[in-house]
Design a protein around this motif. Structure first.
Motif, PDB file in Angstrom:
ATOM      1  N   PRO A  95       0.806  -1.223   0.000  1.00 53.22           N
ATOM      2  CA  PRO A  95       0.000   0.000   0.000  1.00 53.22           C
ATOM      3  C   PRO A  95       0.838   1.273   0.000  1.00 53.22           C
ATOM      4  N   GLY A  96       2.112   1.177   0.373  1.00 49.41           N
ATOM      5  CA  GLY A  96       2.970   2.357   0.366  1.00 49.41           C
ATOM      6  C   GLY A  96       3.779   2.513  -0.901  1.00 49.41           C
ATOM      7  N   ALA A  97       3.587   1.651  -1.877  1.00 44.87           N
ATOM      8  CA  ALA A  97       4.370   1.696  -3.117  1.00 44.87           C
ATOM      9  C   ALA A  97       4.015   2.926  -3.941  1.00 44.87           C
ATOM     10  N   THR A  98       4.987   3.387  -4.716  1.00 41.28           N
ATOM     11  CA  THR A  98       4.786   4.537  -5.592  1.00 41.28           C
ATOM     12  C   THR A  98       4.739   4.069  -7.053  1.00 41.28           C
ATOM     13  N   ILE A  99       4.380   4.998  -7.917  1.00 41.46           N
ATOM     14  CA  ILE A  99       4.366   4.698  -9.347  1.00 41.46           C
ATOM     15  C   ILE A  99       5.772   4.351  -9.821  1.00 41.46           C
ATOM     16  N   GLY A 100       6.784   4.993  -9.230  1.00 44.11           N
ATOM     17  CA  GLY A 100       8.165   4.683  -9.581  1.00 44.11           C
ATOM     18  C   GLY A 100       8.524   3.247  -9.228  1.00 44.11           C
ATOM     19  N   ASP A 101       8.062   2.766  -8.070  1.00 46.87           N
ATOM     20  CA  ASP A 101       8.297   1.373  -7.683  1.00 46.87           C
ATOM     21  C   ASP A 101       7.657   0.425  -8.694  1.00 46.87           C
ATOM     22  N   ALA A 102       6.441   0.759  -9.098  1.00 45.27           N
ATOM     23  CA  ALA A 102       5.744  -0.086 -10.066  1.00 45.27           C
ATOM     24  C   ALA A 102       6.461  -0.084 -11.413  1.00 45.27           C
ATOM     25  N   ALA A 103       6.991   1.077 -11.805  1.00 52.31           N
ATOM     26  CA  ALA A 103       7.697   1.169 -13.081  1.00 52.31           C
ATOM     27  C   ALA A 103       8.937   0.274 -13.078  1.00 52.31           C
ATOM     28  N   GLU A 104       9.635   0.215 -11.941  1.00 50.56           N
ATOM     29  CA  GLU A 104      10.792  -0.676 -11.841  1.00 50.56           C
ATOM     30  C   GLU A 104      10.376  -2.139 -11.991  1.00 50.56           C
ATOM     31  N   PRO A 135       6.915   9.964 -10.776  1.00 45.81           N
ATOM     32  CA  PRO A 135       7.155   8.659 -10.144  1.00 45.81           C
ATOM     33  C   PRO A 135       6.851   8.620  -8.651  1.00 45.81           C
ATOM     34  N   GLY A 136       6.779   9.773  -7.988  1.00 46.26           N
ATOM     35  CA  GLY A 136       6.495   9.776  -6.559  1.00 46.26           C
ATOM     36  C   GLY A 136       5.030   9.612  -6.224  1.00 46.26           C
ATOM     37  N   THR A 137       4.162   9.535  -7.216  1.00 43.04           N
ATOM     38  CA  THR A 137       2.728   9.385  -6.978  1.00 43.04           C
ATOM     39  C   THR A 137       2.431   8.056  -6.289  1.00 43.04           C
ATOM     40  N   PRO A 138       1.640   8.056  -5.217  1.00 47.18           N
ATOM     41  CA  PRO A 138       1.272   6.781  -4.572  1.00 47.18           C
ATOM     42  C   PRO A 138       0.514   5.887  -5.561  1.00 47.18           C
ATOM     43  N   ALA A 139       0.862   4.625  -5.587  1.00 50.86           N
ATOM     44  CA  ALA A 139       0.198   3.690  -6.488  1.00 50.86           C
ATOM     45  C   ALA A 139      -1.295   3.580  -6.187  1.00 50.86           C
ATOM     46  N   LEU A 140      -1.657   3.786  -4.922  1.00 55.92           N
ATOM     47  CA  LEU A 140      -3.069   3.713  -4.537  1.00 55.92           C
ATOM     48  C   LEU A 140      -3.918   4.742  -5.277  1.00 55.92           C
ATOM     49  N   GLU A 141      -3.319   5.875  -5.638  1.00 55.43           N
ATOM     50  CA  GLU A 141      -4.075   6.930  -6.311  1.00 55.43           C
ATOM     51  C   GLU A 141      -4.374   6.587  -7.766  1.00 55.43           C
ATOM     52  N   ALA A 142      -3.608   5.694  -8.365  1.00 50.56           N
ATOM     53  CA  ALA A 142      -3.803   5.349  -9.775  1.00 50.56           C
ATOM     54  C   ALA A 142      -4.446   3.979  -9.974  1.00 50.56           C
ATOM     55  N   MET A 143      -4.661   3.248  -8.884  1.00 51.27           N
ATOM     56  CA  MET A 143      -5.204   1.901  -9.021  1.00 51.27           C
ATOM     57  C   MET A 143      -6.697   1.936  -9.346  1.00 51.27           C
ATOM     58  N   VAL A 144      -7.206   0.796  -9.795  1.00 48.07           N
ATOM     59  CA  VAL A 144      -8.640   0.613  -9.999  1.00 48.07           C
ATOM     60  C   VAL A 144      -9.102  -0.539  -9.127  1.00 48.07           C
ATOM     61  N   GLU A 145     -10.320  -0.454  -8.627  1.00 48.98           N
ATOM     62  CA  GLU A 145     -10.869  -1.546  -7.839  1.00 48.98           C
ATOM     63  C   GLU A 145     -11.314  -2.663  -8.774  1.00 48.98           C
ATOM     64  N   VAL A 146     -11.144  -3.886  -8.340  1.00 51.95           N
ATOM     65  CA  VAL A 146     -11.528  -5.038  -9.163  1.00 51.95           C
ATOM     66  C   VAL A 146     -12.441  -5.957  -8.357  1.00 51.95           C
TER      67      VAL A 146
END
Length: 373
Positions: free
Chosen positions: A248-257, A294-305
């Protein structure tokens, strides 16, 4: 459907217009203006709008009849070749499918009867041959086009209305999958006939209809085969189990890696207990990188499934996947932990494996993914 936008909601179904429909209106307006100036252009556009009002009524014949059998219709999209009602599913009982299929043409016949008997429209061979001519009476043309819509839709070119009636009749003797495949082959053959006639006559609309019928028949046959296969399998037989989740604390930069170092295109976001919070897709990741960095929290860009239990049947999960806009369906164990997920891509891979040699049903013991640190 992409490139479409909503304009209204009627009886719980969203009415959408495809951008190509607006191009059709512009083309009709210009063509009629060249024939008779501004008055002809206005009449031409009004006629097309009246025609598509009849098309919407045709689709609602299907929608309201299907609703009697507990089938919802999320939306109806208007295209230059007509309307497409996205029913959640078609009735599997042949009798019900025939009723739903014939309801649309029946509406057009009813409209034509009202225009002729009550409003006094006079339909003859000239009106049928010159539907596009502004010199023919407006009501007569509208009545003629409704008769044409009813007759054209009854051609047994699956998945048109007549093709669905053909499938239902075949299903009285054969399995639904076999009946669908036979009706699809008839539809594809007629699509070739439409295309050939369109080429000979120089009619681009008929060629477009031929392409649409061919592709739709192929897609319908594949979908029916998928449903048939999925009824004998569980979600554990098809779900993705090897994946790298994000915390839950991951960022967009972490996801990009992770995107660069794995083959994943989507990343489940789970909490410390392994319960899914949402899904970050590659498209949403790239959009967030461009927009907020890249510092954007991943939670802000996610979609619920949506989620389904681990021991549920695959057909129910596929229905959840097809019925909404979610890019995946999460599979959770008895404790609510993420055990895997399903995407349209791996469902397609399942179908290819089935076609190549089949997949024996097996039982997996879910251990859940490695929890993020």
């Amino acid at each position: 459907m992409s490139w479409s936008f909503p304009i209204a909601r009627i009886f719980g179904s969203e009415i959408r217009i495809h951008v190509t429909f607006l191009l059709l209106l512009a083309w009709i307006g210009i063509a009629y203006y060249q024939q008779g100036g501004a008055p002809a252009a206005v009449e031409g556009i009004l006629f097309i709008l009246a025609l598509f009002a009849c098309v919407v009524a045709h689709e609602f014949g299907h929608v309201l009849t299907a609703r009697r059998y507990g089938i919802r219709t999320p939306d109806i999209t208007l295209l230059p070749i007509g309307g497409v009602a996205r029913l959640e599913r078609m009735p599997e009982r042949p009798g019900q499918e025939i009723v739903v299929a014939l309801a649309g043409p029946a509406v057009n016949v009813a409209i034509a009867v009202v225009l002729i008997l009550i409003l006094g429209a006079r339909v003859d061979l000239a009106a049928m041959e010159q539907i596009e001519s502004p010199s023919v009476d407006f009501m007569a043309r509208l009545a003629a086009v409704n008769i044409f819509i009813a007759l054209f839709n009854l051609i047994p070119a699956f998945p048109m209305d007549g093709g669905r009636v053909l499938r239902a009749l075949l299903a009285l003797r054969y399995s639904r999958t076999e009946a669908t495949n036979m009706a699809a082959r008839v539809g594809q053959a007629l699509a070739f006939v439409f295309g050939f006639v369109g080429l000979i006559a120089g009619n681009p609309l008929l060629i477009f209809i031929a392409i649409f019928v061919y592709l739709a028949a192929t897609a319908e046959a594949q979908t029916t085969s998928l449903v048939d296969v999925s009824r004998s399998l569980g979600v554990a037989d098809a779900m993705i189990t090897q994946f790298q989740p994000l915390g839950p604390g991951a960022t967009i930069g972490d996801a990009a890696e992770q995107l660069l170092h794995t083959t994943q295109h989507e990343f489940p976001i789970v909490d410390g207990a392994g319960r899914i919070r949402g899904l970050l897709t590659r498209t949403a990741m790239i959009h967030a990188l461009n927009k907020t960095g890249p510092g954007t929290p991943a939670l802000e860009a996610m979609v619920e499934v949506p989620s389904v239990p681990l021991h549920s049947r695959l057909d129910g999960a596929i229905e959840r996947l097809q019925g909404g806009a979610a890019p995946a369906v999460a599979v959770v164990d008895a404790e609510g932990r993420l055990a895997g997920y399903l995407t349209p891509e791996n469902i397609g891979e399942l179908m290819m494996i089935q076609a190549a040699g089949g997949l024996k049903k097996r039982v997996r013991r879910a251990t859940g993914p490695l929890l993020p640190q």
